[in-house]
Design a protein around this motif. Structure first.
Motif, PDB file in Angstrom:
ATOM      1  N   THR A   6      -0.806  -7.405  -2.534  1.00 39.44           N
ATOM      2  CA  THR A   6      -0.345  -8.696  -3.049  1.00 39.44           C
ATOM      3  C   THR A   6      -0.673  -8.837  -4.527  1.00 39.44           C
ATOM      4  O   THR A   6       0.170  -9.242  -5.331  1.00 39.44           O
ATOM      5  N   GLN A   7      -1.891  -8.472  -4.902  1.00 35.29           N
ATOM      6  CA  GLN A   7      -2.267  -8.581  -6.305  1.00 35.29           C
ATOM      7  C   GLN A   7      -1.459  -7.603  -7.165  1.00 35.29           C
ATOM      8  O   GLN A   7      -1.028  -7.941  -8.260  1.00 35.29           O
ATOM      9  N   TRP A   8      -1.228  -6.396  -6.660  1.00 41.89           N
ATOM     10  CA  TRP A   8      -0.428  -5.421  -7.403  1.00 41.89           C
ATOM     11  C   TRP A   8       0.952  -6.005  -7.682  1.00 41.89           C
ATOM     12  O   TRP A   8       1.455  -5.947  -8.803  1.00 41.89           O
ATOM     13  N   ARG A  65      -5.259   1.821  -3.890  1.00 45.46           N
ATOM     14  CA  ARG A  65      -5.446   0.853  -2.808  1.00 45.46           C
ATOM     15  C   ARG A  65      -4.117   0.319  -2.278  1.00 45.46           C
ATOM     16  O   ARG A  65      -4.095  -0.415  -1.297  1.00 45.46           O
ATOM     17  N   VAL A  66      -3.034   0.662  -2.962  1.00 41.55           N
ATOM     18  CA  VAL A  66      -1.702   0.156  -2.593  1.00 41.55           C
ATOM     19  C   VAL A  66      -0.821   1.354  -2.270  1.00 41.55           C
ATOM     20  O   VAL A  66      -0.640   2.244  -3.106  1.00 41.55           O
ATOM     21  N   PRO A 100      -9.380  -6.419  -4.919  1.00 40.72           N
ATOM     22  CA  PRO A 100      -9.163  -6.702  -3.504  1.00 40.72           C
ATOM     23  C   PRO A 100      -8.903  -5.429  -2.703  1.00 40.72           C
ATOM     24  O   PRO A 100      -8.600  -4.377  -3.264  1.00 40.72           O
ATOM     25  N   GLU A 101      -9.000  -5.545  -1.411  1.00 42.99           N
ATOM     26  CA  GLU A 101      -8.747  -4.442  -0.479  1.00 42.99           C
ATOM     27  C   GLU A 101      -7.548  -4.786   0.396  1.00 42.99           C
ATOM     28  O   GLU A 101      -7.170  -5.940   0.523  1.00 42.99           O
ATOM     29  N   GLY A 102      -6.987  -3.779   1.035  1.00 41.63           N
ATOM     30  CA  GLY A 102      -5.949  -3.961   2.043  1.00 41.63           C
ATOM     31  C   GLY A 102      -4.732  -4.720   1.536  1.00 41.63           C
ATOM     32  O   GLY A 102      -4.238  -4.489   0.433  1.00 41.63           O
TER      33      GLY A 102
END
Length: 115
Positions: free
Chosen positions: A23-25, A57-58, A16-18
């Protein structure tokens, strides 16, 4: 017998992006923190690989906040080793959040970053 596929569910699909990446992290860190295991565990390895892929990305404040939310619940030596190799603030939050049995911490200690 119960089968816990929450981690596999989170890992399905592309990166995912942004905000979705952050959120996934957070989800992966939370699931791994509560799943003690050794480095040979396939689920743990898949989760650590996803964290590595999401890292750039995070942003650091989101990573720190996710790790701080684990205080007293970080029971995974492989995750602790991974997090201590991150930036200073993430490393510090991981050490503060760790709740490993003494013998597991002793085994993980040589693998921790010098910080």
């Amino acid at each position: 017998m119960r089968f816990d596929d929450r981690l596999n569910t989170v890992l399905k699909g592309g990166l995912p992006e942004g905000h979705a990446a952050a959120t996934q992290w957070r989800q992966v860190v939370d699931l791994l923190a509560q799943k003690p295991g050794d480095l040979a565990n396939q689920d743990v390895q898949a989760g650590l690989t996803r964290l590595r892929d999401l890292h750039d990305r995070v942003n650091e404040p989101d990573r720190v906040a996710a790790v701080q939310s684990l205080t007293g619940r970080l029971r995974s030596a492989p995750l602790l080793v991974y997090l201590t190799a991150d930036s200073g603030p993430v490393c510090d939050a991981a050490i503060a959040a760790a709740d490993l049995r003494p013998e597991i911490f002793a085994d993980a200690f040589p693998l921790l970053s010098e910080r």
